[in-house]
Design a protein around this motif. Structure first.
Motif, short mmCIF file in Angstrom:
data_model
loop_
_atom_site.label_atom_id
_atom_site.label_comp_id
_atom_site.label_asym_id
_atom_site.label_seq_id
_atom_site.Cartn_x
_atom_site.Cartn_y
_atom_site.Cartn_z
N THR A 1 -0.88 9.33 -6.71
CA THR A 1 -2.32 9.19 -6.48
C THR A 1 -2.82 7.93 -7.19
OG1 THR A 1 -2.87 10.55 -8.41
CG2 THR A 1 -2.72 11.68 -6.30
N GLY A 2 -3.78 7.27 -6.55
CA GLY A 2 -4.49 6.17 -7.19
C GLY A 2 -3.66 4.93 -7.46
N THR A 3 -2.53 4.78 -6.78
CA THR A 3 -1.70 3.59 -7.01
C THR A 3 -2.37 2.38 -6.38
OG1 THR A 3 0.25 5.01 -6.82
CG2 THR A 3 0.61 2.63 -6.85
N ARG A 4 -2.36 1.25 -7.12
CA ARG A 4 -2.86 -0.01 -6.58
C ARG A 4 -1.67 -0.96 -6.43
NH1 ARG A 4 -7.07 -0.97 -11.13
NH2 ARG A 4 -5.82 0.69 -12.06
N VAL A 5 -1.47 -1.44 -5.22
CA VAL A 5 -0.37 -2.34 -4.90
C VAL A 5 -0.98 -3.65 -4.45
CG1 VAL A 5 1.69 -2.69 -3.51
CG2 VAL A 5 1.07 -0.38 -4.24
N LEU A 6 -0.77 -4.70 -5.24
CA LEU A 6 -1.45 -5.97 -5.01
C LEU A 6 -0.43 -7.11 -4.92
CD1 LEU A 6 -4.18 -5.51 -7.77
CD2 LEU A 6 -4.34 -4.82 -5.37
N ASP A 7 -0.44 -7.83 -3.83
CA ASP A 7 0.31 -9.08 -3.71
C ASP A 7 1.78 -8.91 -4.06
OD1 ASP A 7 -2.10 -10.46 -3.05
OD2 ASP A 7 -2.60 -10.52 -5.18
N SER A 8 2.37 -7.83 -3.59
CA SER A 8 3.79 -7.56 -3.85
C SER A 8 4.58 -7.35 -2.56
CB SER A 8 3.93 -6.33 -4.77
OG SER A 8 3.42 -6.60 -6.05
N GLY A 9 4.01 -7.76 -1.46
CA GLY A 9 4.70 -7.64 -0.19
C GLY A 9 3.72 -7.64 0.96
N THR A 10 4.24 -7.90 2.16
CA THR A 10 3.42 -7.84 3.36
C THR A 10 3.19 -6.39 3.76
OG1 THR A 10 5.34 -7.87 4.83
CG2 THR A 10 4.47 -10.02 4.11
N ALA A 11 2.35 -6.21 4.77
CA ALA A 11 2.11 -4.85 5.26
C ALA A 11 3.40 -4.21 5.76
CB ALA A 11 1.06 -4.88 6.37
N ALA A 12 4.27 -5.00 6.37
CA ALA A 12 5.54 -4.47 6.87
C ALA A 12 6.49 -4.09 5.73
CB ALA A 12 6.20 -5.50 7.78
N GLN A 13 6.28 -4.67 4.56
CA GLN A 13 7.14 -4.40 3.41
C GLN A 13 6.58 -3.31 2.50
OE1 GLN A 13 7.08 -8.46 2.00
NE2 GLN A 13 9.12 -8.87 2.82
N PHE A 14 5.54 -2.62 2.96
CA PHE A 14 4.89 -1.57 2.18
C PHE A 14 4.96 -0.26 2.95
CE2 PHE A 14 0.80 0.69 1.26
CZ PHE A 14 1.10 1.08 -0.04
N GLN A 15 5.31 0.82 2.23
CA GLN A 15 5.38 2.15 2.86
C GLN A 15 4.70 3.15 1.94
OE1 GLN A 15 7.26 3.24 5.97
NE2 GLN A 15 5.68 4.75 5.55
N ALA A 16 3.71 3.86 2.46
CA ALA A 16 3.01 4.88 1.67
C ALA A 16 3.07 6.21 2.38
CB ALA A 16 1.57 4.47 1.42
N TYR A 17 3.52 7.24 1.67
CA TYR A 17 3.53 8.60 2.19
C TYR A 17 2.33 9.38 1.66
CZ TYR A 17 8.22 7.42 3.72
OH TYR A 17 9.30 6.81 4.33
N THR A 18 1.30 8.64 1.25
CA THR A 18 0.05 9.21 0.77
C THR A 18 -1.06 8.27 1.19
OG1 THR A 18 -1.24 9.72 -1.23
CG2 THR A 18 0.44 8.02 -1.44
N THR A 19 -2.25 8.82 1.36
CA THR A 19 -3.40 7.97 1.65
C THR A 19 -4.20 7.63 0.41
OG1 THR A 19 -4.77 9.94 2.09
CG2 THR A 19 -3.63 8.94 3.98
N ASN A 20 -3.81 8.20 -0.72
CA ASN A 20 -4.55 8.00 -1.98
C ASN A 20 -4.00 6.78 -2.71
OD1 ASN A 20 -5.88 8.20 -4.43
ND2 ASN A 20 -5.72 10.44 -4.50
N HIS A 21 -4.35 5.60 -2.19
CA HIS A 21 -3.87 4.37 -2.79
C HIS A 21 -4.73 3.21 -2.33
CE1 HIS A 21 -1.97 4.13 1.21
NE2 HIS A 21 -2.08 2.80 1.04
N ALA A 22 -4.54 2.07 -2.99
CA ALA A 22 -5.15 0.81 -2.53
C ALA A 22 -4.03 -0.20 -2.34
CB ALA A 22 -6.16 0.30 -3.55
N PHE A 23 -4.17 -1.04 -1.28
CA PHE A 23 -3.12 -2.01 -0.98
C PHE A 23 -3.75 -3.33 -0.58
CE2 PHE A 23 -0.46 -4.04 2.38
CZ PHE A 23 0.61 -4.41 1.58
N ARG A 24 -3.23 -4.41 -1.19
CA ARG A 24 -3.59 -5.75 -0.77
C ARG A 24 -2.30 -6.51 -0.49
NH1 ARG A 24 -6.90 -9.08 -4.96
NH2 ARG A 24 -4.84 -9.58 -5.82
N ALA A 25 -2.16 -6.96 0.73
CA ALA A 25 -0.92 -7.61 1.13
C ALA A 25 -0.79 -9.00 0.54
CB ALA A 25 -0.84 -7.69 2.66
#
Length: 401
Positions: free
Chosen positions: A375-399
């Motif tokens: 829960t609440g994970t923030r993923v920032l500037d660590s990969g493109t959208a294709a390189q990111f996989q989330a099995y939860t909706t409780n997160h923030a992502f910036r490609a």
């Protein structure tokens, strides 16, 4: 009162036939007994130095250290690769085939596992014990020289301790090189610890300690560095090489730092968290992941597949930032077959931050994967959208742009 002892000149009272050339363990135990007898005054216990000049010393009897302010030191850590020797066959043209310097051969005919056991009950806890600049050599593994198993422990610190230092030591061919329980302000610095089942294990609990500037490489059965229940552990500027099951493994460890290390590994899970780990920093590390290239060791592994992650995170409010992961594995060697390998797996926890990490790989990768319980994970500037996989909706992502 003597406070400097040389093992080569010490005579064991009542048993002069025992020398450092027959059993250095018995000699060091005799010296420690003399230190205790010579320093009975509670108000003045300066401790002592036990010196091991360069030479080969068999240790058949475990040394028991139960005094503070003791330094056991040599003049050369003496490391050389026993694995290369055992896997080479013909060594007749070699210049040398055994470790050197101030070398203790851990032979242990007394039925004890440890070369040195450091322990004392009562108060205060043991303080300021130093092991410095000599070699602890387990001689061989049984019965397979690539097994990393022989039941031998180099140094076991088995009770709470303060301000211990392990410096410029060499450890080779021990099932466990260094095990320290309940450490406070421990310094493990500038050692060469390799070809051991596990290299450094900090167990129980600990605080304000550091593992810095070491050259470390465990076997596939254990850890290059394992830390349990620690607070404020600094793991910095180590060069950690294959082939440990984990290069660095934290268990229930908080507010600690893994920074500016170079890690090279042949298996998934180079940095692994287990249990609940909070507010740790993993930053500025260089991780290189390859497959085992050396024929004699290719049959072995750590039992993890490539979905495990090069880094696997468990816990809350940890920060993983500014790391470089260089991943080069033949696609035919990826497990499970055909899988897209995971670089950073957030396996559990809340409010972790994964930011500005860089991955270089020879195949398509999932740079960051979030498991369903996170829960609440923030993923920032660590990969493109294709390189990111989330099995939860409780997160923030910036490609990565």
């Amino acid at each position: 009162m003597s406070t400097v002892y040389d093992v080569t000149t010490w005579t064991v009272p009542g048993n002069p036939a025992v020398t450092c050339w027959t059993d250095v363990g018995a000699v060091i135990n005799s010296i420690i007994a003399d230190i205790k007898a010579s320093q009975p005054n509670q108000w003045s216990k300066p401790g002592a130095v036990i010196y091991l000049p360069p030479g080969d010393y068999p240790l058949k009897t475990r040394v028991t250290v139960d005094v503070s302010y003791l330094t056991i030191k040599g003049s050369g850590h003496g490391f050389t690769s026993s694995s290369i020797r055992y896997n080479s066959g013909d060594t007749s043209s070699w210049w040398e085939i055994w470790p050197g310097g101030s070398r203790i051969r851990v032979e242990n005919t007394d039925g004890r596992a440890e070369a040195f056991r450091v322990a004392r009950t009562g108060n205060p806890r043991l303080s300021s014990v130093v092991f410095e600049n000599f070699c602890l050599d387990g001689v061989g593994f049984t019965t397979n020289q690539n097994s990393y198993r022989n039941g031998k422990i180099g140094i076991l610190v088995d009770t709470a301790n303060d301000a211990f230092r392990i410096e410029r030591m060499g450890f080779v061919y021990l099932e466990q090189a260094l095990v320290v329980r309940d450490a406070d302000a421990l310094s493990v610095t500038d050692n060469f610890i390799a070809e051991c089942g596990s290299c450094v294990e900090l167990i129980g609990s600990g605080q304000a300690s550091k593992v810095t500037d070491n050259l470390i490489g465990a076997g596939y059965v254990g850890y290059s560095l394992f830390a349990e229940g620690h607070e404020g552990l600094l793991v910095t500027a180590n060069n950690i090489f294959p082939r440990g099951k984990s290069a660095i493994q934290f268990k229930n460890t908080n507010r600690s730092s893994i920074t500016a290390n170079r890690l090279h590994g042949f298996y998934p899970g180079m940095i692994t968290f287990e249990g609940l780990n909070k507010e740790n920093l993993i930053s500025g590390n260089h991780l290189r992941r390859e497959a085992e290239p050396w024929g004699p060791m290719q049959p072995y592994g750590n039992g993890r597949d490539d979905l495990f992650g090069v880094i696997q995170l468990r816990g809350d409010n940890n920060l993983v930032t500014g790391n470089l992961i260089a991943w080069y594995v033949d696609p035919a060697k990826i497990t499970p077959s055909g899988a897209t390998p995971t670089m950073i797996l957030v396996a559990s926890g809340a409010n972790n931050v994964i930011a500005t990490n860089h991955v270089v790989a020879n195949v398509a990768t999932k740079n960051v994967v979030l498991d369903a319980t996170t829960t609440g994970t923030r993923v920032l500037d660590s990969g493109t959208a294709a390189q990111f996989q989330a099995y939860t909706t409780n997160h923030a992502f910036r490609a990565t742009p």
